[in-house]
Design a protein around this motif. Structure first.
Motif, PDB file in Angstrom:
ATOM      1  N   ALA A   1       2.516   2.313  -9.495  1.00  0.00           N
ATOM      2  CA  ALA A   1       3.938   3.056  -8.774  1.00  0.00           C
ATOM      3  C   ALA A   1       3.712   4.154  -8.656  1.00  0.00           C
ATOM      4  N   LEU A   2       3.160   5.145  -9.538  1.00  0.00           N
ATOM      5  CA  LEU A   2       2.776   6.709  -9.216  1.00  0.00           C
ATOM      6  C   LEU A   2       2.213   6.929  -8.026  1.00  0.00           C
ATOM      7  N   TYR A   3       0.988   5.920  -7.646  1.00  0.00           N
ATOM      8  CA  TYR A   3       0.011   6.229  -6.589  1.00  0.00           C
ATOM      9  C   TYR A   3       1.026   5.767  -5.332  1.00  0.00           C
ATOM     10  N   GLU A   4       1.528   4.778  -5.182  1.00  0.00           N
ATOM     11  CA  GLU A   4       2.602   4.576  -4.084  1.00  0.00           C
ATOM     12  C   GLU A   4       3.300   5.378  -4.009  1.00  0.00           C
ATOM     13  N   ARG A   5       3.938   5.906  -4.911  1.00  0.00           N
ATOM     14  CA  ARG A   5       5.147   7.192  -4.663  1.00  0.00           C
ATOM     15  C   ARG A   5       4.443   8.184  -3.891  1.00  0.00           C
ATOM     16  N   SER A   6       3.181   8.535  -4.405  1.00  0.00           N
ATOM     17  CA  SER A   6       2.291   9.584  -3.768  1.00  0.00           C
ATOM     18  C   SER A   6       1.749   9.617  -2.423  1.00  0.00           C
ATOM     19  N   GLY A   7       2.035   8.192  -1.900  1.00  0.00           N
ATOM     20  CA  GLY A   7       1.671   8.057  -0.593  1.00  0.00           C
ATOM     21  C   GLY A   7       0.325   7.155  -0.496  1.00  0.00           C
ATOM     22  N   PHE A   8      -0.214   6.534  -1.617  1.00  0.00           N
ATOM     23  CA  PHE A   8      -1.570   5.729  -1.511  1.00  0.00           C
ATOM     24  C   PHE A   8      -1.065   4.362  -1.100  1.00  0.00           C
ATOM     25  N   ARG A   9      -1.817   3.631  -0.526  1.00  0.00           N
ATOM     26  CA  ARG A   9      -1.578   2.268  -0.264  1.00  0.00           C
ATOM     27  C   ARG A   9      -2.593   1.327  -0.481  1.00  0.00           C
ATOM     28  N   VAL A  10      -2.308  -0.019  -0.905  1.00  0.00           N
ATOM     29  CA  VAL A  10      -3.296  -1.036  -1.384  1.00  0.00           C
ATOM     30  C   VAL A  10      -4.095  -1.269  -0.132  1.00  0.00           C
ATOM     31  N   THR A  11      -5.611  -1.326  -0.175  1.00  0.00           N
ATOM     32  CA  THR A  11      -6.438  -1.649   0.786  1.00  0.00           C
ATOM     33  C   THR A  11      -7.438  -2.818   0.281  1.00  0.00           C
ATOM     34  N   GLY A  12      -8.331  -3.199   1.180  1.00  0.00           N
ATOM     35  CA  GLY A  12      -9.338  -3.927   0.868  1.00  0.00           C
ATOM     36  C   GLY A  12     -10.140  -3.595  -0.297  1.00  0.00           C
ATOM     37  N   SER A  13     -10.693  -4.437  -1.150  1.00  0.00           N
ATOM     38  CA  SER A  13     -11.488  -4.180  -2.270  1.00  0.00           C
ATOM     39  C   SER A  13     -12.764  -3.618  -1.739  1.00  0.00           C
ATOM     40  N   TRP A  14     -13.472  -2.602  -2.446  1.00  0.00           N
ATOM     41  CA  TRP A  14     -14.912  -2.214  -2.545  1.00  0.00           C
ATOM     42  C   TRP A  14     -15.497  -2.246  -3.711  1.00  0.00           C
ATOM     43  N   ASP A  15     -14.770  -2.888  -4.662  1.00  0.00           N
ATOM     44  CA  ASP A  15     -15.259  -3.140  -5.992  1.00  0.00           C
ATOM     45  C   ASP A  15     -15.038  -4.523  -6.381  1.00  0.00           C
ATOM     46  N   PRO A  16     -16.200  -5.177  -6.702  1.00  0.00           N
ATOM     47  CA  PRO A  16     -16.194  -6.603  -7.099  1.00  0.00           C
ATOM     48  C   PRO A  16     -15.618  -6.881  -8.250  1.00  0.00           C
ATOM     49  N   ARG A  17     -15.226  -6.033  -9.148  1.00  0.00           N
ATOM     50  CA  ARG A  17     -14.669  -6.495 -10.561  1.00  0.00           C
ATOM     51  C   ARG A  17     -13.101  -6.856 -10.263  1.00  0.00           C
ATOM     52  N   GLU A  18     -12.968  -8.082 -11.007  1.00  0.00           N
ATOM     53  CA  GLU A  18     -11.697  -8.673 -10.939  1.00  0.00           C
ATOM     54  C   GLU A  18     -10.538  -7.697 -11.534  1.00  0.00           C
ATOM     55  N   ASP A  19      -9.532  -7.952 -11.166  1.00  0.00           N
ATOM     56  CA  ASP A  19      -8.051  -7.187 -11.606  1.00  0.00           C
ATOM     57  C   ASP A  19      -8.312  -5.642 -11.254  1.00  0.00           C
ATOM     58  N   LEU A  20      -9.080  -5.264 -10.295  1.00  0.00           N
ATOM     59  CA  LEU A  20      -8.855  -3.844  -9.516  1.00  0.00           C
ATOM     60  C   LEU A  20      -8.069  -3.891  -8.382  1.00  0.00           C
ATOM     61  N   VAL A  21      -7.232  -3.312  -8.423  1.00  0.00           N
ATOM     62  CA  VAL A  21      -6.436  -3.049  -7.105  1.00  0.00           C
ATOM     63  C   VAL A  21      -6.808  -1.679  -6.592  1.00  0.00           C
ATOM     64  N   CYS A  22      -7.417  -1.606  -5.388  1.00  0.00           N
ATOM     65  CA  CYS A  22      -8.069  -0.720  -4.523  1.00  0.00           C
ATOM     66  C   CYS A  22      -6.871  -0.133  -3.632  1.00  0.00           C
ATOM     67  N   MET A  23      -7.023   1.318  -3.613  1.00  0.00           N
ATOM     68  CA  MET A  23      -5.789   2.006  -2.745  1.00  0.00           C
ATOM     69  C   MET A  23      -6.425   3.334  -2.149  1.00  0.00           C
ATOM     70  N   GLU A  24      -5.836   3.649  -0.850  1.00  0.00           N
ATOM     71  CA  GLU A  24      -6.428   4.774  -0.173  1.00  0.00           C
ATOM     72  C   GLU A  24      -5.322   5.613   0.197  1.00  0.00           C
ATOM     73  N   TYR A  25      -5.570   6.887   0.500  1.00  0.00           N
ATOM     74  CA  TYR A  25      -4.619   7.903   0.849  1.00  0.00           C
ATOM     75  C   TYR A  25      -5.472   8.720   2.183  1.00  0.00           C
ATOM     76  N   PRO A  26      -4.724   8.694   3.121  1.00  0.00           N
ATOM     77  CA  PRO A  26      -5.208   9.549   4.303  1.00  0.00           C
ATOM     78  C   PRO A  26      -5.017  11.161   4.000  1.00  0.00           C
ATOM     79  N   ALA A  27      -5.850  11.696   3.378  1.00  0.00           N
ATOM     80  CA  ALA A  27      -5.885  13.084   2.939  1.00  0.00           C
ATOM     81  C   ALA A  27      -5.433  14.029   4.141  1.00  0.00           C
ATOM     82  N   ALA A  28      -6.455  13.989   5.124  1.00  0.00           N
ATOM     83  CA  ALA A  28      -6.455  14.697   6.212  1.00  0.00           C
ATOM     84  C   ALA A  28      -5.608  14.575   7.212  1.00  0.00           C
ATOM     85  N   ALA A  29      -4.843  13.486   7.105  1.00  0.00           N
ATOM     86  CA  ALA A  29      -3.888  13.009   8.324  1.00  0.00           C
ATOM     87  C   ALA A  29      -2.692  13.840   8.372  1.00  0.00           C
TER      88      ALA A  29
END
Length: 168
Positions: A140-168
């Protein structure tokens, strides 16, 4: 966040970590808690997986190319966050941790915003992070800060991968 909480860069590339013991203590708590949450509790830090134990024993070496942010509350270490060195315009945030006794004071938020600003100042196009799915307050903190869920780059189960467009 109360007036006694500050987020400050305490490490930059080249091993300039000013307080490795404070960071080691926070990382120990982080890793022990994470292992317990995964259902793999360990009795003490010496029984953690080798890669985590290496971070605790020698954070200067483990994060030599990264930037470490340390939050201090009333003079005591209260939280940490690591930003990896940029690679192809992308940096990763990891090891976000707030001392449980100091949660609810805006410490993680201050660390996260300092890290995002740090990345933007360095021209990082994308900041990414992964978080365990059961850490819903962190998500919730990450989402409030502008991060969005994206496709996973990590094969471990139960991980949510998120990205923030820093330079945008």
């Amino acid at each position: 966040m109360n007036a006694h909480t500050t987020a400050a860069v305490v490490h930059s590339p080249g091993g300039l970590l000013r307080d490795p013991d404070a960071l080691a203590a926070l990382l120990t708590d982080y890793h022990l808690s994470t292992e317990a949450e995964k259902g793999l509790p360990v009795v003490d830090a010496t029984r953690l997986p080798a890669r985590y134990l290496a971070e605790i024993r020698d954070p200067r070496t483990a994060f030599a190319d990264d930037t470490v942010f340390l939050a201090v509350d009333a003079g005591a270490p209260a939280g940490c966050l690591v930003v990896t060195a940029p690679d192809a315009g992308t940096a990763e945030i990891k090891r976000v941790w707030t001392d449980p006794a100091r949660r609810g004071r805006g410490i993680a938020s201050a660390l996260l915003h300092a890290a995002i600003a740090h990345c933007a100042d360095r021209g990082v196009a994308t900041v990414r992070l992964s978080v365990w799915s059961w850490r819903t307050p962190a998500i919730a903190l990450y989402e409030r800060s502008g991060f969005r869920v994206t496709g996973s780059w990590d094969p471990r189960e139960d991980l949510v991968c998120m990205e923030y467009p820093a330079a945008a």
